[in-house]
Design a protein around this motif. Sequence first.
Motif, short mmCIF file in Angstrom:
data_model
loop_
_atom_site.label_atom_id
_atom_site.label_comp_id
_atom_site.label_asym_id
_atom_site.label_seq_id
_atom_site.Cartn_x
_atom_site.Cartn_y
_atom_site.Cartn_z
N ALA A 103 -19.55 28.26 23.69
CA ALA A 103 -20.26 27.08 23.19
C ALA A 103 -21.05 27.43 21.94
O ALA A 103 -21.08 26.66 20.98
CB ALA A 103 -21.17 26.52 24.26
N THR A 152 -18.64 28.22 18.92
CA THR A 152 -17.90 27.06 18.44
C THR A 152 -18.83 25.96 17.96
O THR A 152 -18.36 24.94 17.45
CB THR A 152 -16.97 26.49 19.53
N ASP A 210 -21.08 24.05 19.78
CA ASP A 210 -21.09 22.89 20.66
C ASP A 210 -22.31 22.89 21.59
O ASP A 210 -22.27 23.49 22.67
CB ASP A 210 -19.81 22.87 21.49
N LEU A 251 -21.65 21.66 25.20
CA LEU A 251 -20.97 22.66 26.03
C LEU A 251 -21.97 23.71 26.51
O LEU A 251 -21.90 24.16 27.66
CB LEU A 251 -19.82 23.30 25.25
N GLU A 286 -23.58 26.56 12.52
CA GLU A 286 -23.25 25.73 13.66
C GLU A 286 -23.65 26.35 15.00
O GLU A 286 -23.70 25.67 16.01
CB GLU A 286 -21.76 25.36 13.66
N TRP A 287 -23.97 27.63 15.02
CA TRP A 287 -24.38 28.30 16.24
C TRP A 287 -25.83 28.02 16.61
O TRP A 287 -26.23 28.23 17.75
CB TRP A 287 -24.20 29.82 16.09
N PRO A 343 -26.55 25.20 19.59
CA PRO A 343 -26.16 25.68 20.92
C PRO A 343 -26.99 26.87 21.38
O PRO A 343 -27.27 27.01 22.57
CB PRO A 343 -24.69 26.06 20.76
#
Length: 107
Positions: free
Chosen positions: A4, A7, A9, A12, A58-59, A62
């Motif tokens: 998660a 990616t 997310d 997730l 993007e990490w 999450p």
Amino acid sequence: MWTAITTGDPALAADAVPALDEAGRREAARELPGPISLVRKAIAERDRRRGVWTGGEEWIEPMRVAGAGVLSGAAAVTAWLPRRDFTRIHPTSPAGSRRSPSGHCCG
């Protein structure tokens, strides 16, 4: 949970936390923030292989979600969420600070 994070997310990551038992949460909490440098390197390598630059941020969301879910106590979570490691440097990052790589405000 690491899938998660890598990616990008957050949903997730949030779904992964309840699947952990107490021992799993403690283990994940002990490992944080160790994976931060590993995640940054993995995303940079992925971008290099693809020939694109995503900013590699993007990490962040999450990772925040994961930490908030596995860390015990309000003080630990309160210290985790605003970590300097989570500062966005790409000026167009949504919900991020508007700092340039040099650290100067750009808008």
